[in-house]
Enzyme design. Structure first.
Site, PDB file in Angstrom:
ATOM      1  N   ARG A 187      -5.128   5.603  -7.381  1.00  0.00           N
ATOM      2  CA  ARG A 187      -4.880   7.048  -7.407  1.00  0.00           C
ATOM      3  C   ARG A 187      -4.723   7.537  -8.848  1.00  0.00           C
ATOM      4  NH1 ARG A 187      -4.040   9.048  -2.408  1.00  0.00           N
ATOM      5  NH2 ARG A 187      -3.552   7.542  -0.767  1.00  0.00           N
ATOM      6  N   LEU A 238       0.876  -1.163   0.000  1.00  0.00           N
ATOM      7  CA  LEU A 238       0.000   0.000   0.000  1.00  0.00           C
ATOM      8  C   LEU A 238       0.915   1.214   0.000  1.00  0.00           C
ATOM      9  CD1 LEU A 238      -2.682  -0.950   2.699  1.00  0.00           C
ATOM     10  CD2 LEU A 238      -2.929  -1.046   0.217  1.00  0.00           C
ATOM     11  N   ASP A 239       0.586   2.244  -0.782  1.00  0.00           N
ATOM     12  CA  ASP A 239       1.464   3.405  -0.794  1.00  0.00           C
ATOM     13  C   ASP A 239       1.408   4.130   0.544  1.00  0.00           C
ATOM     14  OD1 ASP A 239      -0.453   5.702  -0.839  1.00  0.00           O
ATOM     15  OD2 ASP A 239      -1.050   4.854  -2.758  1.00  0.00           O
ATOM     16  N   LYS A 240       2.332   5.031   0.749  1.00  0.00           N
ATOM     17  CA  LYS A 240       2.526   5.691   2.042  1.00  0.00           C
ATOM     18  C   LYS A 240       1.253   6.340   2.573  1.00  0.00           C
ATOM     19  CE  LYS A 240       4.935   9.502   2.029  1.00  0.00           C
ATOM     20  NZ  LYS A 240       4.005  10.539   2.563  1.00  0.00           N
ATOM     21  N   THR A 249      -1.908   5.565   1.796  1.00  0.00           N
ATOM     22  CA  THR A 249      -3.077   4.691   1.828  1.00  0.00           C
ATOM     23  C   THR A 249      -3.093   3.906   3.130  1.00  0.00           C
ATOM     24  OG1 THR A 249      -3.118   4.475  -0.578  1.00  0.00           O
ATOM     25  CG2 THR A 249      -4.260   2.778   0.681  1.00  0.00           C
TER      26      THR A 249
END
Length: 238
Positions: A192, A104-106, A108
């Site tokens: 995103r 998961l990106d930073k 999220t």
């Protein structure tokens, strides 16, 4: 050699090291196959027939552990970070060498599975298994039919068109709305980028399920062990 496999895959599946850093692992440790020192990660071995030793001792299969974490915002989904940012591994106190199943990106939040079961990890993130992931999106304003149709049909990104997503509008409240989106791909910052492409302003992004595993009421920043039934459900996805 009916059970032959590359040494890097064998070590990674045992949770001893990742395939990516197996070369440095071999330079720091002595691995022998039938008495011969091995320095190349691509050497093919048969675990059922060959004698494989690590620093002179038989390699023992570790006890596999499986965790579900509700990832907070600002934490990166890596085992280490060159910029010194807090990572998901630091949130789970364990002596096992665990790593996240996908990322998961930073910014999220939400459901992230962490384990030392390399074989299961590789299968869960392999594109051919089409494991559904459900995300809750908080967006500014409201979506329109054109945007929803684009998400459901596939969005053309710089790395190709996305697979069709399942999209459900779950809450409309004037200036802010919520939608749930289900995808099975795992491209970098995919949701995103999809939202940006179709003109949706994304305010918050949270993953609420991964295949049969759901986040439930687990609080942000907390973790729990997956129970045996949940682990078996994941293995049944193969």
């Amino acid at each position: 050699m009916g059970n032959a496999q590359r040494l890097n895959k064998y070590l990674a599946n045992l949770g001893i090291c990742s395939r990516r850093n197996v070369e440095s692992f071999l330079s720091d440790n002595t691995v022998t196959v039938n008495g011969e020192i091995v320095t190349q990660p691509g050497v093919r071995i048969d675990p059922q027939k060959d004698t494989i030793l690590l620093n002179g001792k038989t390699i023992k299969k570790p006890t596999f552990v499986y965790y579900l974490l509700n990832k907070p915002k600002g934490v990166v989904s890596t085992t280490a970070d060159e910029y010194g940012r807090k990572n998901v591994i630091s949130l789970i106190p364990t002596t096992e060498r665990i790593y996240p199943v996908g990322r998961l990106d930073k910014d999220t939040t939400g459901l992230l599975i962490l384990t030392n079961d390399g074989e299961l990890t590789n299968q869960l993130i392999h594109p051919k298994y089409h494991v559904d992931k459900v995300y809750k999106l908080t967006i500014r304003g409201q979506t329109n039919d054109v945007q929803l149709k684009a998400l459901r049909n596939g969005v053309l990104l710089e790395d190709g068109i996305t697979s069709p997503a399942k999209v459900v509008v779950s809450k409309v409240n004037g200036a802010v709305s919520q939608i749930e989106m289900t995808i099975h791909e795992g491209r970098n910052r995919q949701i995103r980028r999809m939202c940006q492409t179709v003109g949706i302003e994304l305010l918050e992004l949270q993953r609420i399920s991964f295949g049969p595993i759901t986040l439930g009421n687990l609080k942000i920043g907390r973790y729990r062990n997956l129970n045996p039934q949940e682990v078996q459900l994941l293995k049944n996805l193969r």
